[in-house]
Design a protein around this motif. Sequence first.
Motif, PDB file in Angstrom:
ATOM      1  N   LEU A 261     -11.960 110.687  21.860  1.00 23.90           N
ATOM      2  CA  LEU A 261     -10.577 111.030  21.512  1.00 23.90           C
ATOM      3  C   LEU A 261      -9.959 112.035  22.488  1.00 23.90           C
ATOM      4  O   LEU A 261      -8.866 111.790  22.991  1.00 23.90           O
ATOM      5  N   PRO A 262     -10.645 113.159  22.766  1.00 24.33           N
ATOM      6  CA  PRO A 262     -10.057 114.047  23.781  1.00 24.33           C
ATOM      7  C   PRO A 262      -9.890 113.347  25.128  1.00 24.33           C
ATOM      8  O   PRO A 262      -8.919 113.624  25.841  1.00 24.33           O
ATOM      9  N   VAL A 263     -10.804 112.441  25.430  1.00 27.47           N
ATOM     10  CA  VAL A 263     -10.676 111.692  26.686  1.00 27.47           C
ATOM     11  C   VAL A 263      -9.358 110.927  26.702  1.00 27.47           C
ATOM     12  O   VAL A 263      -8.600 110.954  27.679  1.00 27.47           O
ATOM     13  N   LEU A 264      -9.059 110.285  25.582  1.00 30.38           N
ATOM     14  CA  LEU A 264      -7.819 109.506  25.508  1.00 30.38           C
ATOM     15  C   LEU A 264      -6.604 110.393  25.628  1.00 30.38           C
ATOM     16  O   LEU A 264      -5.621 110.036  26.267  1.00 30.38           O
ATOM     17  N   ILE A 265      -6.676 111.541  24.979  1.00 29.06           N
ATOM     18  CA  ILE A 265      -5.531 112.452  25.003  1.00 29.06           C
ATOM     19  C   ILE A 265      -5.248 112.865  26.431  1.00 29.06           C
ATOM     20  O   ILE A 265      -4.097 112.903  26.872  1.00 29.06           O
ATOM     21  N   ILE A 266      -6.315 113.180  27.165  1.00 30.31           N
ATOM     22  CA  ILE A 266      -6.106 113.648  28.533  1.00 30.31           C
ATOM     23  C   ILE A 266      -5.652 112.493  29.425  1.00 30.31           C
ATOM     24  O   ILE A 266      -4.769 112.642  30.256  1.00 30.31           O
ATOM     25  N   GLY A 267      -6.244 111.321  29.196  1.00 28.34           N
ATOM     26  CA  GLY A 267      -5.933 110.204  30.083  1.00 28.34           C
ATOM     27  C   GLY A 267      -4.659 109.464  29.731  1.00 28.34           C
ATOM     28  O   GLY A 267      -4.094 108.768  30.565  1.00 28.34           O
ATOM     29  N   GLY A 268      -4.233 109.590  28.500  1.00 33.56           N
ATOM     30  CA  GLY A 268      -3.113 108.777  28.055  1.00 33.56           C
ATOM     31  C   GLY A 268      -3.653 107.535  27.377  1.00 33.56           C
ATOM     32  O   GLY A 268      -4.669 106.988  27.797  1.00 33.56           O
ATOM     33  N   PHE A 269      -2.974 107.077  26.327  1.00 32.32           N
ATOM     34  CA  PHE A 269      -3.538 106.014  25.503  1.00 32.32           C
ATOM     35  C   PHE A 269      -3.464 104.647  26.137  1.00 32.32           C
ATOM     36  O   PHE A 269      -4.170 103.734  25.757  1.00 32.32           O
ATOM     37  N   SER A 270      -2.557 104.482  27.095  1.00 34.57           N
ATOM     38  CA  SER A 270      -2.313 103.120  27.541  1.00 34.57           C
ATOM     39  C   SER A 270      -2.743 102.907  28.982  1.00 34.57           C
ATOM     40  O   SER A 270      -2.310 101.969  29.621  1.00 34.57           O
ATOM     41  N   SER A 271      -3.588 103.788  29.486  1.00 35.20           N
ATOM     42  CA  SER A 271      -3.917 103.677  30.895  1.00 35.20           C
ATOM     43  C   SER A 271      -5.422 103.550  31.097  1.00 35.20           C
ATOM     44  O   SER A 271      -6.186 104.435  30.701  1.00 35.20           O
ATOM     45  N   ILE A 272      -5.834 102.438  31.715  1.00 36.34           N
ATOM     46  CA  ILE A 272      -7.262 102.261  31.979  1.00 36.34           C
ATOM     47  C   ILE A 272      -7.764 103.266  33.018  1.00 36.34           C
ATOM     48  O   ILE A 272      -8.767 103.936  32.785  1.00 36.34           O
ATOM     49  N   PRO A 273      -7.037 103.441  34.151  1.00 34.44           N
ATOM     50  CA  PRO A 273      -7.503 104.495  35.071  1.00 34.44           C
ATOM     51  C   PRO A 273      -7.527 105.850  34.387  1.00 34.44           C
ATOM     52  O   PRO A 273      -8.410 106.673  34.645  1.00 34.44           O
ATOM     53  N   GLY A 274      -6.568 106.077  33.489  1.00 39.44           N
ATOM     54  CA  GLY A 274      -6.511 107.352  32.783  1.00 39.44           C
ATOM     55  C   GLY A 274      -7.784 107.601  31.998  1.00 39.44           C
ATOM     56  O   GLY A 274      -8.349 108.699  32.045  1.00 39.44           O
ATOM     57  N   ALA A 275      -8.251 106.567  31.305  1.00 42.30           N
ATOM     58  CA  ALA A 275      -9.471 106.719  30.504  1.00 42.30           C
ATOM     59  C   ALA A 275     -10.640 107.089  31.398  1.00 42.30           C
ATOM     60  O   ALA A 275     -11.459 107.946  31.054  1.00 42.30           O
ATOM     61  N   ILE A 276     -10.689 106.458  32.585  1.00 47.70           N
ATOM     62  CA  ILE A 276     -11.808 106.717  33.482  1.00 47.70           C
ATOM     63  C   ILE A 276     -11.753 108.146  34.010  1.00 47.70           C
ATOM     64  O   ILE A 276     -12.709 108.916  33.891  1.00 47.70           O
ATOM     65  N   VAL A 277     -10.581 108.504  34.564  1.00 45.09           N
ATOM     66  CA  VAL A 277     -10.452 109.833  35.150  1.00 45.09           C
ATOM     67  C   VAL A 277     -10.694 110.909  34.097  1.00 45.09           C
ATOM     68  O   VAL A 277     -11.420 111.885  34.317  1.00 45.09           O
ATOM     69  N   ALA A 278     -10.102 110.707  32.908  1.00 46.46           N
ATOM     70  CA  ALA A 278     -10.241 111.714  31.864  1.00 46.46           C
ATOM     71  C   ALA A 278     -11.681 111.819  31.391  1.00 46.46           C
ATOM     72  O   ALA A 278     -12.170 112.914  31.118  1.00 46.46           O
ATOM     73  N   GLY A 279     -12.374 110.673  31.312  1.00 45.74           N
ATOM     74  CA  GLY A 279     -13.783 110.711  30.933  1.00 45.74           C
ATOM     75  C   GLY A 279     -14.576 111.548  31.913  1.00 45.74           C
ATOM     76  O   GLY A 279     -15.405 112.369  31.529  1.00 45.74           O
ATOM     77  N   LEU A 280     -14.259 111.371  33.198  1.00 43.98           N
ATOM     78  CA  LEU A 280     -14.955 112.153  34.222  1.00 43.98           C
ATOM     79  C   LEU A 280     -14.628 113.633  34.079  1.00 43.98           C
ATOM     80  O   LEU A 280     -15.505 114.495  34.155  1.00 43.98           O
ATOM     81  N   ILE A 281     -13.331 113.921  33.839  1.00 43.35           N
ATOM     82  CA  ILE A 281     -12.928 115.323  33.688  1.00 43.35           C
ATOM     83  C   ILE A 281     -13.674 115.955  32.513  1.00 43.35           C
ATOM     84  O   ILE A 281     -14.255 117.035  32.630  1.00 43.35           O
ATOM     85  N   ILE A 282     -13.637 115.244  31.366  1.00 43.41           N
ATOM     86  CA  ILE A 282     -14.283 115.797  30.165  1.00 43.41           C
ATOM     87  C   ILE A 282     -15.772 115.970  30.407  1.00 43.41           C
ATOM     88  O   ILE A 282     -16.343 117.029  30.118  1.00 43.41           O
ATOM     89  N   GLY A 283     -16.405 114.937  30.969  1.00 43.46           N
ATOM     90  CA  GLY A 283     -17.840 115.009  31.184  1.00 43.46           C
ATOM     91  C   GLY A 283     -18.213 116.180  32.080  1.00 43.46           C
ATOM     92  O   GLY A 283     -19.069 117.004  31.743  1.00 43.46           O
ATOM     93  N   ALA A 284     -17.507 116.311  33.214  1.00 47.04           N
ATOM     94  CA  ALA A 284     -17.847 117.361  34.168  1.00 47.04           C
ATOM     95  C   ALA A 284     -17.540 118.737  33.594  1.00 47.04           C
ATOM     96  O   ALA A 284     -18.375 119.644  33.648  1.00 47.04           O
ATOM     97  N   SER A 285     -16.346 118.898  33.007  1.00 42.24           N
ATOM     98  CA  SER A 285     -15.979 120.241  32.559  1.00 42.24           C
ATOM     99  C   SER A 285     -16.834 120.667  31.371  1.00 42.24           C
ATOM    100  O   SER A 285     -17.174 121.832  31.229  1.00 42.24           O
ATOM    101  N   GLU A 286     -17.192 119.685  30.538  1.00 48.34           N
ATOM    102  CA  GLU A 286     -18.047 119.997  29.386  1.00 48.34           C
ATOM    103  C   GLU A 286     -19.378 120.570  29.860  1.00 48.34           C
ATOM    104  O   GLU A 286     -19.838 121.616  29.395  1.00 48.34           O
TER     105      GLU A 286
END
Lengths: 352, 300
Positions: free
Chosen positions: B231-256
């Motif tokens: 869910l936080p991944v989606l919030i950061i990436g935006g709900f309708s963007s596939i690249p967004g999900a990827i980038v945000a997943g990376l951001i969340i994973g790394a920063s976590e």
Amino acid sequence: MKSKPVILCYSRNDITNFVVLMILGFAIIPFIVPTDYWYTSILIPWLCLSLAAIGQQIVMGYAGQLALGAAGFMAAGAFALFNLELRLPFLPFPVALGIAGLIAAAFGIIFGLPSLRVRGIYLMVATLASQFFIIWMIDKFGWFKNYDTSGIITAQDIVIFNKPFTTPFEMYLVIMVVVTVLTIFAINMTRGRTGRNWMAVRDMDLAAESMGISLLKTKLQAFAISAFFCGVAGALFAFTYLKSMEPVAFDIKLSFRILFMVILGGLGTISGAFIGAAFILLFPVVLNTFGNEFFHGMIDATIISSIELVVFGVLIIVFMIYEPLGMAKLWENLKLRIRSKFSNRFGGEQKA
Amino acid sequence: MTEILFFIEVVVAGLLAGTMYSLVALGFVLIYKASATFNFAQGAMVFFAVLSFVGFMELGLPFIGAFFVTILLMGLVGFCTERLVLEPLLNESEDTVLMATIGLGFVLEGLAQAAWGVEVRRLDLGIGDFPIQWIIDSTGLFISALDLTAGVVAAGLILGLSLLFRYTKMGLGLRAVADDAGAASSIGIPLNNIMLMVWTAAGVVALVAGMMWGARAGVQFALVDLALKALPVLIIGGFSSIPGAIVAGLIIGASEKVLEVYIGPYFGGGIEGWAPYVLAIFFLLWRPEGLFGEKIIRRV
């Protein structure tokens, strides 16, 4: 905006009903319920969870903010009361309970802040932060648990005016009084300006804002009051039902259960909170007895709890499709039907 | 030097773990793109898919067989969801549909447990969760083989989906439906087929995500909670963007991981549980629509 819950108004008639219920709760139940089992496993948790459901109802059903962190605020209230009793033992119990509620309300305001910017699912995620953060905080800092390492902390006894309330029946009375006072408070709020502001924000926040309703004040108020109710409910829940302080009891599953109480009970009604809580609490009991009665232990307990999940899920879907206003509306419809039948037969006055 | 190396290691481990969040988030995005429905049941779908997969394997099906049977099953789930849940709620408000999908999630969790039992299963993909020797030798970094596989699989899946959406007729139809469902159906795009395809695709993504998670943490109920991290991944990436999900997943994973390793000790550790959510809140304050999301314009 598509269809939103209609306001179910409370008339004087309904308040009379409420008084009747109170008499039932205080004067009749004590005489017809003899066993402790009913108090400890049904009435006490039911009333506590109903109170929490009212809290959820306020923020979700009335103010329209999709929040999912009721159990976090309950934990905040429970541990606030534990520490108040521990460190300030001279405080009378009702005052301590009130302060515990206020502490939970403070958390509510903090975690309600994102609601000013976001809505819907975004808000749900933001409020999930409160759930995880509060439980983590209590778990990690020993101070909240009085540096107890055993993991099981017993809640103190409830003492009011030097009289300990320790038997299930006495605890029931304490909870009953608190629930009554807070329910009347909630009903009045929802009927008054506060509640109308909430509903205006729920139905169309931009329109409400342009009519001069302060979104900041209204939303934060809803979060604070909701968290207050949850906090008091959590404190009572821990002190009378759990009888011990453990953060695990307030995990996300409890938040979901409270959410379901509100959805199934009926969004935007106080009575829905009570009906929903009763249903969510009693249904597993009924299913278990049913399973044991008819299959004599042939069905595994885990299967029964899985079936319970399925039934809850199906019910939520069915209610969302056919009656988004929940069981409270069904009950209302039933009453109307009976009433109109009688008024037709006896030519009495028509009530809409 | 070792400190820098350690930092890089933490970041890389975080990034690769982040691809697992991306995989879960990808399922949400697919459905949101096609039907503007936030499918809260995606977490349950992950659990349902991988538990069924393991269950079919235990019944004696070979790996590939179990994989395809599970995909068929997820297609069936998607079909039922579309017919029984989403169609009746076609014109309801977003919140109502969201709550219905929460209900759907519980149905799936319950069904999965009723059918396959509640005990924790081991899933052996033949890829160990241990550092790869040649990477240690060449760079001195400790990187788990499983993490690396998850990264590669995620990249492949994303590439495949992007190509599918961009160059096939189905993908074109999907984009039309996402743009305006009414207009799309009036020019003869088969709405139901598109939805079925999207739900099946989401099911496949759920299965793959579940297999990756399951290989690491065991196939168990906790997967549903792990999926909440999407869910936080989606919030950061935006709900309708596939690249967004990827980038945000990376951001969340790394920063976590970075927060846990460098700031966590000051708080007694365990901040992984809520740090992504708080991160998402700060992100919301800055960009409510997410990194790649469309700007939300609301009118009275």
